[in-house]
Design a protein around this motif. Structure first.
Motif, PDB file in Angstrom:
ATOM      1  N   GLY A  93     -13.295  61.954  51.025  1.00 38.30           N
ATOM      2  CA  GLY A  93     -12.838  61.336  52.262  1.00 38.30           C
ATOM      3  C   GLY A  93     -11.682  62.142  52.817  1.00 38.30           C
ATOM      4  O   GLY A  93     -10.643  62.297  52.175  1.00 38.30           O
ATOM      5  N   SER A 101     -16.272  62.136  54.417  1.00 38.17           N
ATOM      6  CA  SER A 101     -16.262  60.692  54.603  1.00 38.17           C
ATOM      7  C   SER A 101     -16.350  59.959  53.284  1.00 38.17           C
ATOM      8  O   SER A 101     -16.620  60.538  52.226  1.00 38.17           O
ATOM      9  CB  SER A 101     -17.425  60.279  55.511  1.00 38.17           C
ATOM     10  N   TRP A 102     -16.088  58.653  53.386  1.00 38.29           N
ATOM     11  CA  TRP A 102     -16.368  57.709  52.305  1.00 38.29           C
ATOM     12  C   TRP A 102     -17.203  56.604  52.920  1.00 38.29           C
ATOM     13  O   TRP A 102     -17.708  56.751  54.038  1.00 38.29           O
ATOM     14  CB  TRP A 102     -15.060  57.202  51.676  1.00 38.29           C
ATOM     15  N   LYS A 103     -17.396  55.508  52.241  1.00 40.82           N
ATOM     16  CA  LYS A 103     -18.319  54.464  52.695  1.00 40.82           C
ATOM     17  C   LYS A 103     -18.086  54.042  54.148  1.00 40.82           C
ATOM     18  O   LYS A 103     -19.011  53.968  54.943  1.00 40.82           O
ATOM     19  CB  LYS A 103     -18.186  53.231  51.799  1.00 40.82           C
ATOM     20  N   GLY A 118     -16.500  55.459  56.542  1.00 44.32           N
ATOM     21  CA  GLY A 118     -16.304  56.497  57.542  1.00 44.32           C
ATOM     22  C   GLY A 118     -14.836  56.876  57.661  1.00 44.32           C
ATOM     23  O   GLY A 118     -13.941  56.170  57.190  1.00 44.32           O
ATOM     24  N   GLY A 170     -19.692  57.171  57.590  1.00 45.30           N
ATOM     25  CA  GLY A 170     -19.936  56.992  56.164  1.00 45.30           C
ATOM     26  C   GLY A 170     -21.230  56.260  55.885  1.00 45.30           C
ATOM     27  O   GLY A 170     -21.838  55.668  56.779  1.00 45.30           O
ATOM     28  N   ASP A 171     -21.669  56.293  54.629  1.00 42.53           N
ATOM     29  CA  ASP A 171     -22.986  55.759  54.288  1.00 42.53           C
ATOM     30  C   ASP A 171     -23.091  54.258  54.500  1.00 42.53           C
ATOM     31  O   ASP A 171     -24.188  53.736  54.695  1.00 42.53           O
ATOM     32  CB  ASP A 171     -23.334  56.115  52.844  1.00 42.53           C
ATOM     33  N   HIS A 217     -21.138  60.964  50.571  1.00 45.59           N
ATOM     34  CA  HIS A 217     -20.949  59.683  51.246  1.00 45.59           C
ATOM     35  C   HIS A 217     -21.201  59.751  52.752  1.00 45.59           C
ATOM     36  O   HIS A 217     -20.890  58.800  53.461  1.00 45.59           O
ATOM     37  CB  HIS A 217     -19.528  59.173  51.008  1.00 45.59           C
TER      38      HIS A 217
END
Length: 350
Positions: free
Chosen positions: A138, A162-164, A166, A172-173, A201
Motif C-alpha cells: 500500500g 494498493s491494499w484492500k 484502495g 484495491g481488491d 491487492h
C-alpha cells in the motif's frame, strides 16, 4: 539443502502494533501471549528467528504495512488518516528492520545483489543469516510520486500500490477502481528506480492498467488462483498469465481462506496448497513462475492454516507433498525458493 523464500510477512507491523519480538521463538511468543487478546485479534504466532533458521527460510519479504483508518480494518497504533501519518508510521517500520539487522547478527537487510549473495553464502556456513527484503504494502506512505526515491534509499525494493480499500494511487481488491493520475506517475518513477511492482491487492481494473504501463519487474507476492477460491482478492487465470509474461512470480498463500471456498467446514491440507501451486503451473505451462508468500502473522495465524503448518519452519513440508504430486527435485527447489531468488537476482541493484 532446499532454501525457502517467503515473499510476505508483516514483521514490522507485528513489532509495533503487537509488541512481538521476531528474534524470539514463535512458541515463546505464544506462551507470553496466553493471557492476552492478541491471538484472538491476529492469530496464533507462527514467525520467529529460530523457526526461520529451523526451516531454512533464507529470505523474507518484510512488509511496511499501515492500516487506513477510513475503512477501520485494524485499530491500534499503526492506523493512518492522512499521507503524512502514513509516512511517519511507515518510517518507524523501516526503523524496526534496520534495528533488527543492526542488533541481530543472523538477520540482514537485503537491498542489493551483493547483500543477497552474502545471505545465500551464509547458509553454507555454521551461522546462516536470514535476509529481509523491505516491501511496501500500500503506497500511501509515499506522499508524492517523486518521494519513491527517498524510500528506495531507505531500502524499499518492492511496492504494492494498493491494499484492500484502495489508496491515493490505485483501486484495491475490496473496493475496485482504476489507477489514479498519481498512480500512473508513481509507476514511472518506480520503473526508473528499478523498483519491483507487487500487484497482489490491486483491483482488476488497476491490475491490467498497471501491468500494461509498468516497464519493470511485476510480481504478486501473496495471491492465490481465483479458479479455486472465487473472489476479487485472488488472481484470474489471465492475471496469472500476465505476471508470468513479465517473468514474475505468484506467491501462494498457505492459509485456509485462500485454499478452499468451504474452508470453514472442510479443513484444508497441504494437498490444497499444492493444488494452488499446481494450478498456476498448469495455467502457465511451467514451474518457474510460482512460489510462496505466506502472509503468516498478518491477521492469519496457526489456527488459520492447514494442520501440517504450525510455524513458518513447516513451509519445508510442502516439498514432499509436491514430490508426491509428481514434481521433481529441481521443480521443488524452484517453487520453495529458487523462483523468488531469480526475481531478486534480476531486480536488485548491483
Amino acid at each position: 539443502m532446499t532454501l525457502v523464500v517467503d515473499a510476505h510477512e508483516d514483521i514490522g507491523w507485528n513489532v509495533l502494533a503487537l509488541g512481538r519480538d521476531v528474534r524470539r521463538s514463535a512458541l515463546e511468543t505464544r506462551r507470553l501471549e496466553l493471557e492476552s487478546d492478541v491471538p484472538q485479534r491476529n492469530g496464533i504466532c507462527m514467525v520467529g528467528l529460530p523457526e526461520w533458521l529451523e526451516g531454512n527460510v533464507a529470505v523474507v519479504f518484510g512488509t511496511i504495512y499501515v492500516s487506513p483508518a477510513r475503512k477501520g480494518h485494524r485499530s491500534g497504533p499503526q492506523v493512518y488518516s492522512s499521507a503524512e501519518e502514513a509516512y511517519a508510521l511507515a518510517q518507524k517500520q523501516v526503523d524496526v528492520y534496520q534495528r533488527l539487522a543492526d542488533e541481530e547478527e543472523q538477520i540482514a537487510l537485503v537491498s542489493s545483489q551483493e547483500g543477497l549473495e552474502n545471505v545465500l553464502e551464509s547458509w553454507e556456513s555454521d551461522s546462516p543469516t536470514v535476509g529481509i527484503v523491505p516491501l511496501m504494502e500500500g503506497a500511501d506512505p509515499i506522499r508524492e510520486p517523486g518521494e519513491a526515491e527517498f524510500w528506495f534509499e531507505r531500502g524499499v525494493r518492492i511496492v504494492g500500490l494498493s491494499w484492500k480499500a484502495g489508496t491515493r494511487y490505485a483501486g484495491g481488491d475490496a473496493a475496485g477502481g482504476p489507477l489514479t493520475d498519481l498512480g500512473r506517475e508513481l509507476l514511472s518513477v518506480m520503473a526508473d528506480l528499478g523498483m519491483v511492482l507487487d500487484v497482489s491487492h490491486l483491483a482488476e481494473e488497476s491490475f491490467f492498467e498497471a501491468v500494461g504501463r509498468f516497464e519493470g519487474c511485476v510480481v504478486a507476492t501473496h495471491a492465490n488462483p481465483r479458479a479455486l477460491v472465487p473472489g476479487s482478492r485472488q488472481l484470474s487465470d489471465e492475471m496469472i498469465q500476465r505476471v508470468a509474461e513479465r517473468d514474475g512470480v505468484v506467491g501462494i498463500v498457505p492459509a485456509n481462506p485462500f485454499l478452499r471456498p468451504d474452508w470453514r467446514t472442510t479443513q484444508p491440507t497441504l494437498e490444497d496448497v499444492v493444488a494452488a501451486i499446481d494450478h498456476v503451473c498448469q495455467v502457465i505451462g511451467d514451474a518457474v513462475h510460482v512460489g510462496l508468500g505466506s502472509d503468516f502473522d498478518g491477521g492469519l495465524g496457526a489456527d488459520d492454516t492447514p494442520a501440517e503448518l504450525d510455524t513458518v519452519a513447516d513451509l519445508q513440508r510442502i516439498g514432499p507433498v509436491l514430490g508426491e504430486a509428481g514434481y521433481d527435485e529441481g521443480h521443488i527447489e524452484a517453487i520453495l525458493g529458487g523462483n523468488w531468488l531469480r526475481v531478486l537476482e534480476g531486480a536488485l541493484p548491483s
